[in-house]
Scaffold this active site. Structure first.
Site, mmCIF file in Angstrom:
data_model
loop_
_atom_site.group_PDB
_atom_site.id
_atom_site.type_symbol
_atom_site.label_atom_id
_atom_site.label_comp_id
_atom_site.label_asym_id
_atom_site.label_seq_id
_atom_site.Cartn_x
_atom_site.Cartn_y
_atom_site.Cartn_z
ATOM 1 C CB CYS A 201 10.617 -2.248 21.387
ATOM 2 S SG CYS A 201 10.188 -3.275 19.982
ATOM 3 C CB CYS B 194 6.623 -3.245 19.588
ATOM 4 S SG CYS B 194 7.299 -1.613 19.824
ATOM 5 C CE LYS C 35 1.510 -3.698 19.236
ATOM 6 N NZ LYS C 35 1.808 -2.271 19.255
ATOM 7 C CE1 TYR D 56 0.861 4.145 16.152
ATOM 8 C CE2 TYR D 56 0.957 6.331 17.122
ATOM 9 C CZ TYR D 56 1.201 5.477 16.060
ATOM 10 O OH TYR D 56 1.786 5.968 14.926
ATOM 11 C CD GLU E 20 -1.186 -0.696 19.071
ATOM 12 O OE1 GLU E 20 -0.774 -0.499 17.920
ATOM 13 O OE2 GLU E 20 -0.422 -0.869 20.048
ATOM 14 C CG HIS F 233 -7.569 -10.972 -8.792
ATOM 15 N ND1 HIS F 233 -8.451 -10.094 -8.187
ATOM 16 C CD2 HIS F 233 -8.304 -12.029 -9.229
ATOM 17 C CE1 HIS F 233 -9.667 -10.607 -8.284
ATOM 18 N NE2 HIS F 233 -9.598 -11.768 -8.901
ATOM 19 C CD GLU G 63 -7.530 -7.392 -6.680
ATOM 20 O OE1 GLU G 63 -7.553 -7.348 -7.920
ATOM 21 O OE2 GLU G 63 -7.846 -8.417 -6.046
#
Ligand code: NDP
Length: 462
Positions: A43, A48, A51, A180, A184, A439, A444
């Site tokens: 990781c 991760c 990346k 993935y 990516e 908003h 939303e």
């Protein structure tokens, strides 16, 4: 007085290993942890974290283009790959230092060595040849990119391990896989100006994701200029005299590219770990078999994280480590909960998702309500960029529970984290409906889709 050198010995200094060792040591247990490469594991060192840093780097090309719509004139821009790699290296070194500091502060013994099992309670440190004993052993050695040895010319290909530190940014790249990592990296390289082609064996990329997300991302990537070849695979890779790669595909294409990257899944790092000596059982892929409490078949030996091939995600390994400590060292049995794991694909746009895909929900429930919105994100109105956000809520009509939530768009990963809480809490569509919108945001839309877009009854759209 324990008869062993350590109460706990952890093999592997990645996410799961470090968490187990640090927590156990902070409880006053005598703990040692061994890592053969760098603390932080996949990781932090080559997964991760780097990346995501490269994702940020690759987004600037679009930001510069979009700026004109907001009145900005951006001067000539130039990308320096070596500067990015060096900046990444500094950040990774800082994080590695923090991992070590955490272990040190907790009182764990940090070992820089490959460690192999020699028996149910013993481990040999290859750096020194010393054998140590422990009451409990945790194996958290992770996995590695599948090298795909059956592919002729696989030795001319790179994996995600090498992609972060290439000496030069390639002008063109062919990436094999539709998961993935392939998706990516295709977006990263494209954003950095590399001519990028993705080749995937199936009909549509990201096989385990919701169909709308897969089709939507495919279209968005192609619109940017990423070439996607589905239902095809690389048959052979050869090296040309000028150092380029020629990739022949099953359908008869030949692609000449600077690099070929294989992103065809990851396999557990169990070879040469001494599992046989200790009697630890693995499955056909080499993953260590564990029960609900990360216990192997050998009393006192535990395994967690990617080496068990349950769910290959950093937070899962950390969670499994915390459950191990709670169960074994605090006497409070807790098994890891692998249900409803929110996850993100850091493509551009991102995918954020939690729960069942529409396809899986249709198999699991007699009647579904599907709420779907597709719209142009606000930023794209002035930037002029043709891009779409897609949001989907899958609701089980019988009890109104939201069983799946899927987003393709900016910050979808951030939204998925929060949706994960709602789904974990068992929220119904009515809970979403009575939640006030924030908003103006894209999110939303998740609380303002009042009417189902369509229903699925007995697997059929009605
Ligand atoms: P994935 O399992 O996601 O994808 C592997 C891809 O390779 C799939 O498209 C698969 O096809 C294809 N494939 C497998 N074997 C072959 C073959 N023999 N020939 C052709 N294609 C093949 O693995 P990754 O390597 O992308 O990532 C490994 C793991 O790391 C992921 O499962 C994920 O859990 C984790 N990860 C998570 C990230 C995140 O959270 N953002 C980022 C990166 C990795 P098919 O779909 O048809 O089986």
């Amino acid at each position: 007085m324990t008869a062993y050198d350590y109460d706990l010995f952890v093999i592997g200094g990645g996410s799961g290993g470090v968490r187990s060792a640090r927590l156990a040591a902070s409880m006053g247990r005598k703990v040692a942890i061994a890592e053969e490469f760098r603390y932080g594991g996949t990781c932090v060192i080559r997964g991760c974290v780097p990346k995501k840093l490269y994702v940020y780097a690759s987004q600037f090309s679009e930001h510069f283009e979009d700026a004109a719509g907001f009145g900005w004139q951006v001067g000539e821009s130039r990308f320096d790959w070596k500067a990015l790699v060096a900046a990444k290296d500094r950040e990774i070194a800082r994080l590695e230092g923090l991992y070590r500091k955490g272990l040190d502060n907790a009182g764990a013994t940090i070992l820089e060595s490959r460690a192999v099992l020699t028996g149910p309670n013993s481990v040999k440190l290859l750096a020194t040849g010393e054998t140590v004993t422990a009451e409990r052993i945790v194996i958290a050695v992770g996995g590695h990119p599948t090298p795909h040895p059956d592919l002729p010319g696989h030795e001319h290909c790179i994996t995600s391990n090498e992609a972060f530190d290439l000496p030069e940014l390639p002008k063109s790249i062919l990436i094999a896989g539709g998961g993935y990592i392939a998706v990516e990296f295709a977006n990263i390289f494209h954003g950095l100006g590399v001519e990028t082609t993705l080749i995937y064996r199936g009909k549509e990329i990201l096989s385990r994701f919701d169909g709308d997300m897969r089709r939507g991302l495919h279209a968005a990537m192609e619109a940017k200029g990423i070439r996607i070849l589905c239902e095809d695979v690389i048959k052979a890779v050869t090296l040309t005299d000028d150092g380029r790669r020629l990739a022949e595909t099953k359908t008869g294409d030949t692609l000449a590219v600077d690099q070929v990257m294989l992103a065809l899944g990851r396999a557990p790092n169990t070879a040469g770990l001494g599992l046989e000596a200790a009697g630890v059982k693995t499955d056909a892929r080499g993953a260590i078999l564990v029960d609900d409490y990360s216990r192997t078949n050998v009393p006192g030996i535990f395994a967690l994280g990617d080496v068990t091939d349950r769910v290959q995600l950093t937070p899962v390994a950390i969670h499994e480590a915390m459950c191990f400590v709670e169960t074994e060292l605090r006497g409070n049995p807790v098994s890891p909960d692998h249900d409803l794991i929110a996850t993100a694909v850091f493509s551009q746009p991102e995918i954020g998702t939690v729960g069942l895909t529409e396809e899986a929900a249709a198999q699991a429930h007699a009647e579904l309500e599907v709420y779907r919105a597709e719209f142009r994100p606000m930023k794209a109105t002035l930037s002029g960029r043709a891009e779409k956000t897609i949001m989907k809520l899958i609701v089980n009509a019988a009890d109104r529970k939201v069983v799946g939530a899927h987003i393709l768009g900016h910050d979808a990963g951030e939204m998925a984290q929060l949706l994960g809480i709602s789904l974990k809490a068992g929220c119904t569509k009515d809970d979403f409906d009575r939640t006030m919108a924030v908003h103006p945001t894209a999110a939303e839309e998740l609380v303002t889709m009042y009417q189902p877009s369509y229903r699925i009854r007995d697997g059929e759209r009605v």
